[in-house]
Design a protein around this motif. Structure first.
Motif, mmCIF file in Angstrom:
data_model
loop_
_atom_site.group_PDB
_atom_site.id
_atom_site.type_symbol
_atom_site.label_atom_id
_atom_site.label_comp_id
_atom_site.label_asym_id
_atom_site.label_seq_id
_atom_site.Cartn_x
_atom_site.Cartn_y
_atom_site.Cartn_z
ATOM 1 N N ASN A 1 0.830 -1.221 0.000
ATOM 2 C CA ASN A 1 0.000 0.000 0.000
ATOM 3 C C ASN A 1 0.858 1.262 0.000
ATOM 4 O O ASN A 1 0.630 2.204 0.751
ATOM 5 C CB ASN A 1 -0.966 0.014 1.188
ATOM 6 N N ASN A 2 1.898 1.219 -0.826
ATOM 7 C CA ASN A 2 2.827 2.339 -1.016
ATOM 8 C C ASN A 2 3.682 2.646 0.215
ATOM 9 O O ASN A 2 4.386 3.660 0.241
ATOM 10 C CB ASN A 2 2.074 3.613 -1.436
ATOM 11 N N GLN B 1 -8.634 -7.842 4.353
ATOM 12 C CA GLN B 1 -8.403 -6.588 3.640
ATOM 13 C C GLN B 1 -7.586 -6.828 2.375
ATOM 14 O O GLN B 1 -6.687 -7.672 2.338
ATOM 15 C CB GLN B 1 -7.653 -5.587 4.522
ATOM 16 N N VAL C 1 -4.809 -5.475 -0.282
ATOM 17 C CA VAL C 1 -3.650 -4.587 -0.263
ATOM 18 C C VAL C 1 -2.983 -4.609 -1.634
ATOM 19 O O VAL C 1 -3.100 -5.576 -2.388
ATOM 20 C CB VAL C 1 -2.622 -5.003 0.814
ATOM 21 N N THR C 2 -2.298 -3.514 -1.955
ATOM 22 C CA THR C 2 -1.473 -3.483 -3.158
ATOM 23 C C THR C 2 -0.042 -3.833 -2.780
ATOM 24 O O THR C 2 0.469 -3.384 -1.754
ATOM 25 C CB THR C 2 -1.505 -2.098 -3.823
ATOM 26 N N THR D 1 3.022 -3.827 -9.776
ATOM 27 C CA THR D 1 2.096 -3.655 -8.657
ATOM 28 C C THR D 1 0.929 -4.606 -8.842
ATOM 29 O O THR D 1 0.274 -4.621 -9.895
ATOM 30 C CB THR D 1 1.582 -2.209 -8.573
ATOM 31 N N THR E 1 -2.381 -6.947 -6.534
ATOM 32 C CA THR E 1 -3.253 -6.880 -5.357
ATOM 33 C C THR E 1 -3.551 -8.282 -4.839
ATOM 34 O O THR E 1 -3.587 -9.257 -5.601
ATOM 35 C CB THR E 1 -4.581 -6.165 -5.671
#
Length: 395
Positions: A352-353, A373, A375-376, A387, A389
């Motif tokens: 998430n960066n 949840q 997340v990337t 990137t 997910t």
């Protein structure tokens, strides 16, 4: 009726005298004299060598100790402070006898410590594993420093990190919670202290140093426990679950395993770092389980990653099936099907960066999310940044 039989004199052969050789008749008296003289000499000699007693012997005068040095004073104070917080954790087979008595047979023993005033006790999962998993007839008993005994209730466990939480109904004034420190800032060479129950010898203190950090040990589920503390403080069977402490008496680790060729201490012991302990135990007490969000990967050991020339990030060694990593299409170390050459695994650089430079970073970032949840995940694959997910699942 049978009658007793008595033996007449003629029932036994009459003894016949053995003739004595002529030289024996001459030497016999001389030999007898020599034997008497030798006996006399031995008696006189042993009489002289026999220690004499002193009827009025007095106790030796003692030399008073001047004082303990500063290091000894600090070590003694540390032990006295920590002593009420350390417990024995025993597993017992309780059986009733025919006369309505009770026999208790000890099946295993380990160590633990008081976590809070509510009576929660922390120990290793493997210390109580038989009682929880294998044989429900076993009772877990906690023995406090004052030798009071309390039957313990099982609260929850995280076998993947070899931790368990028990609870006892001891009065609050008997419960002295251990001070909790940190482990991310430990240094190789700093002094440490282990307190526990080795071989059933309760409240034994041993000392040493931190030999290394970021070791990897195996949990009872065969999953790796990363970030373990290595110490040369003597750890033996029975120390498991006891605290590893710093000079301030703060918990910095939970003694868990040893490397040995003898079954006892050879100076290589391991403790689960307290940063992990604090997080896991809190979840176990709060939720009754340890649903830690995970990507479902096996990470290559950090040192090996750095040895490959990768300065930052977490390299994937293996992807677990039915995991967030598999869902996201992440790849571990593999072989080229055509050439047989080894292909490096994907390198995770961010979630998430949020930057991920180490395995600890990855664990810290993942702790911010909940199971379920999305997340990337930012990765490097053969030099190209991608990137993807995935949905976090509970471990």
């Amino acid at each position: 009726m049978a009658r007793d039989r008595s033996f007449a004199d003629d029932d036994f052969p009459e003894p016949r005298p053995h003739p004595i050789a002529p030289w024996a008749a001459v030497l016999g008296p001389s030999l007898l004299v020599l034997a008497v003289l030798a006996g006399l000499f031995f008696f006189v000699r042993t009489s002289r060598e026999r220690p004499s007693l002193i009827p009025d012997a007095q106790l030796r005068e003692t030399t008073p100790r001047i004082s303990f040095n500063d290091i000894e004073k600090a070590r003694i104070a540390l032990f006295k402070t920590i002593k009420p917080s350390v417990v024995n954790v025993d597993t017992l087979l309780v059986q009733r006898t025919f006369n309505f008595g009770v026999i208790e047979q000890q099946q295993g023993t380990g160590s633990g410590f008081v976590w809070n005033k509510q009576g929660h006790i922390v120990t290793n999962f493997h210390v109580i594993q038989d009682a929880i998993v294998k044989d429900r007839r076993l009772t877990v008993r906690v023995v406090m420093a004052d030798r009071s005994k309390w039957n313990a209730r099982f609260v929850a466990a995280s076998p993947d990190v070899d931790l368990a939480v028990l609870q006892i109904d001891a009065p609050e004034d008997q419960l002295v919670p251990i001070k909790v420190g940190t482990s991310h800032d430990l240094e190789v060479g700093q002094d440490v202290f282990a307190v526990g129950n080795p071989f059933g010898q309760n409240l034994t203190l041993t000392t040493g140093v931190i030999s290394s950090t970021d070791r990897e040990i195996q949990s009872p589920t065969d999953r790796p426990i990363t970030g373990a503390i290595q110490t040369d403080a003597a750890l033996n069977p029975g120390n498991s679950g006891g605290p590893l402490l710093d000079w301030d008496g703060r918990l910095i680790g939970v003694n868990t395993a040893i490397t040995t060729t003898t079954g006892g201490s050879v100076g290589i012991g391991y403790a689960i770092p307290v940063d992990t302990v604090n997080e896991v135990v809190t979840r176990l007490i709060r939720e009754g389980r340890d649903p830690r969000p995970t990507l479902g990967i096996v990470a290559l050991r950090e040192q090996l990653t750095r040895d490959l020339g990768i300065a930052e990030g977490v390299m994937i060694q293996e992807v677990r099936p039915n995991s967030a990593a598999e869902e996201a299409g992440l790849q571990g170390i593999r072989k080229n099907p055509f050439t047989g050459a080894i292909i490096k695994g994907d390198i995770i650089t961010a979630i998430n960066n949020e930057a991920v430079t180490s395995l600890r970073d990855l664990q810290k970032v993942l702790e911010k999310f909940k199971v379920g949840q999305k997340v990337t995940i930012t990765i490097l694959r053969e030099g190209q940044e991608l990137t993807v997910t995935g949905t976090l699942k509970g471990l």
